[in-house]
Every structure is written in C-alpha cells, then in structure tokens.
Design an enzyme around this catalytic site. Sequence first.
Site, PDB file in Angstrom:
ATOM      1  N   THR A 211       0.862  -1.200   0.000  1.00  0.00           N
ATOM      2  CA  THR A 211       0.000   0.000   0.000  1.00  0.00           C
ATOM      3  C   THR A 211       0.893   1.242   0.000  1.00  0.00           C
ATOM      4  O   THR A 211       2.084   1.163  -0.309  1.00  0.00           O
ATOM      5  CB  THR A 211      -0.992  -0.031   1.179  1.00  0.00           C
ATOM      6  OG1 THR A 211      -1.956   1.017   1.000  1.00  0.00           O
ATOM      7  CG2 THR A 211      -0.318   0.146   2.529  1.00  0.00           C
ATOM      8  N   ASN A 212       0.333   2.390   0.306  1.00  0.00           N
ATOM      9  CA  ASN A 212       1.127   3.625   0.341  1.00  0.00           C
ATOM     10  C   ASN A 212       0.647   4.487   1.500  1.00  0.00           C
ATOM     11  O   ASN A 212      -0.242   4.083   2.253  1.00  0.00           O
ATOM     12  CB  ASN A 212       1.015   4.357  -1.000  1.00  0.00           C
ATOM     13  CG  ASN A 212      -0.436   4.599  -1.356  1.00  0.00           C
ATOM     14  OD1 ASN A 212      -1.132   5.332  -0.659  1.00  0.00           O
ATOM     15  ND2 ASN A 212      -0.911   3.984  -2.424  1.00  0.00           N
ATOM     16  N   ASP A 213       1.199   5.659   1.625  1.00  0.00           N
ATOM     17  CA  ASP A 213       0.957   6.492   2.813  1.00  0.00           C
ATOM     18  C   ASP A 213      -0.337   7.308   2.775  1.00  0.00           C
ATOM     19  O   ASP A 213      -0.619   8.070   3.697  1.00  0.00           O
ATOM     20  CB  ASP A 213       2.124   7.472   2.995  1.00  0.00           C
ATOM     21  CG  ASP A 213       3.235   6.851   3.805  1.00  0.00           C
ATOM     22  OD1 ASP A 213       2.928   5.979   4.631  1.00  0.00           O
ATOM     23  OD2 ASP A 213       4.402   7.223   3.593  1.00  0.00           O
TER      24      ASP A 213
END
Length: 401
Positions: A211-213
């Site tokens: 995933t990402n931030d």
Amino acid sequence: MLENKNVALYVSGGIAVYKAADLARQFIKQGANVKVAMTASAREFVSPLTFQILSKHHVYTDTFDEREGDQVSHIHLADWTDIAVVAPATANTLAKLANGIADDFVSTALMATTAPVFVVPTMNSHMLENPATVRNLQQLEADGRFVMEPDTGFLAEGYEGKGRFPEAVNIVETVKGFLRTQLNNLPLKNKQVVVTAGGTKERIDPVRYITNDSSGKMGYSLAIAARDLGATVTLISASRQLVQPFGVAFVQVDSAKEMQEAVMQAYEQADIVVMAAAVSDYRPSNQAVEKIKKNEATMTLTLDKTTDILAELGKQKQHQFLIGFAAETNNLEKYARGKLKQKKADMIVANDVSKPHAGFNKDTNEVSIFMADEDPIELSVRSKQEIATEILRVAINQMKK
Ligand SMILES: Cc1cc2nc3c(=O)[nH]c(=O)nc-3n(C[C@H](O)[C@H](O)[C@H](O)COP(=O)(O)O)c2cc1C
C-alpha cells in the site's frame, strides 16, 4: 445551517431518553431554538425539568394542559416547527405516527405538524425486527418521513443487536444534510460527484499487502465539500480509518481493481470525477492463497501494472469533468502538465509531498492547480477542507467556460 431554526424534539419512552438531552444540547449548540414534548413513558426515565433547563422552554406533556388562553398548545408547537425530530422513537410512538393515532400530546402534535419529521427508532433488536415495526417504518417512509438507521452495538438488554440511539452529532448532521438539500442556490445542486480516496491495498498473501501512505483525508474533504456545495456525492474509499461522512453514498474498496470497478460503475451518471485516491501502480502477479513461509534467504516479488484508472476515465470521457491528483517530490509542473494531456483530464491538482505541510496523512495541504492553456492556480497552505472547497470552486468556474 440550523441557525434560528425551530426544532421540535419529541421524546418517547425508551431507555435512551437520557441521550435525547444531549441531542437537545447539540441542536442548541448549532443555533437552533428547541422545544421539547415528552410522552408519559419518557417522563418515567427523565424528568421534564432536564429538558426545560436545557431548552429554556416549558416542556409539553399533556394535551389538555392549556396554559395560554389564546392558543392551543399542540397546534401552536406544530405550527412553530421548522424541523420535527422524534428521538428516541419507541415502537409504540412510531406505530401511532404510522397509523394516524393521536391520543397524547406527542402523537397529536406530530399529527398536526406539516414540517419535515425525522424519526429515530430506538429499541430492542427483536422489537425492531417485529413485522409490525418493519411495516410501520415502511409506512413512515412512504408517508415522506425521514427514518434514521439505528446503530448496532451492545444493547441495554446485555447483548449485541441493532436498535441503539445513534450519536447525537450524527442525528444533527443528518438534519443539516436535509436542510442543505433544500437550498436551491448551491452551485453543485443536481450534480453527481464521484470522489475516490485513500491508498489501495494489493494483496501478497492473506496477511500481507502493498500500500502507500495516503490517509484518504484529501478525498474525504473533497466529498464533504462537494456535498456542502449541493452535489449528490459517491465516495469510493480505500481508506478504512476515517469517519464516513454523512449524506454521502459510500463504497468501501481495497484493491485498485475494486476501485476501478466501482468508479466505472458510477462514471456514466457522474458530472465530476475527482481521483484523489493513491491507486497502486503495481500489484503482485500472484496472490498466495496461504501465508508465505520464510523458507528462503531472499524472495522475489513479481509485480504487474494495474490499470491507470484516470487514463481509462479519460479514454471513455463524454460529458464528465475529470480531476486528477499528482503527488510528486520533484518537477511538479512538468509531471502535472504531462498527466493533464496524456490522461485527458480537465484539471490536475499537484502537490509536492516532500513539503512539511502538504501531502499524505497531513491535515493541511498546499497545491497547484493545472488546467490546459492556463497559468497554474496556487493554493497556499491551509486545511484540506478549505483546499477541497477551493478546488471545486475552480472546477465549477471552469465548467462554466
Ligand atoms: C426499562 C424500559 C426500557 C424501555 N425501552 C424501550 C425502548 O428502548 N424502545 C421502545 O420502543 N420501548 C421501550 N420500552 C417500552 C416503552 O416504554 C413502552 O412501549 C411504552 O408504552 C412506550 O410509550 P410511548 O411511546 O408513549 O413513550 C421500555 C420500557 C421499559 C420499562
């Protein structure tokens, strides 16, 4: 929205009566004038004095307790009302309202009111599922009453179920949402806005994902801003950590593929699509069915490109106004202008995520808005909610051109 609005709060006799006191307070906090009427059963739980002190008005309890010589109390309250809220609404009181029974002050005044009526059913889950209650709630909706969903959780009876009194602020937000839809001068009235939010999750195995931030805050702010500007909003969210905004249709997704499907489903009807989600560019080529064991010293993960949703929307564009986001750490303008062209977007909102007050997970943002053949519009550091409203105002102006 509720400033100087006359709210009649009808309290019937459930265990949640004490929560109606907080509801009265929340309406007053928003600037509303509140008058309260209570059934005899409600008075078994909480004294009218509590509501009298909070509302600074006499509490109506008895149809024949006519204090003013020149008016009939239940008609006076009904005519005074801008918004009527029945909370908690017992099975008994909502049955009376659904069937036209007027045998006490609450049911009689409700019969006389022409104002919008919000009903907050609150009861034991079995009472709520009783066919008579189900029938009565359907009847109330058919009669144009606004029936709120009770909350699910731990009931006073000691077990889990549906039927709890919703948070007072949520009832107030629902009423505000309704009042908003009554305003005709809102710029996005009758417009459908689709907003995506959050970072997608691409599964490696049942317990791991890429995933990402992205927190989803910018997307949620855009959904709220669009709602407040009068739009009918669908929020497609890959984030699970934020409070679902009221008055917004909500679609929960996890992966880029799920997000693509949800966006495509809403696309044809949409007037504006805001792709604020951080969609994964790659997904694992294979998703392991079972947890991957740490047997090897190194492990290679092969990734496949996901579909570029914004580009896909650009290809299929008809009447829609397309807003994309670009989160970059360098060469902002070059990337943003490139995206604008390649993806056939009408607007790219670019932010430099390396800046301290901008980008992922922050409550503030600082963005540049790019549109073809125009100088960028710079929005200096401010809350994501303010940025969201500004972005939509720029889009509204652009759509008029
Ligand atoms: C302790 C207690 C809690 C109750 N809680 C509820 C409730 O949450 N919802 C409900 O519909 N009825 C509840 N009842 C039953 C109602 O008080 C009863 O049906 C009453 O006739 C409702 O009258 P009203 O609608 O005029 O207020 C409760 C009764 C008792 C004794």
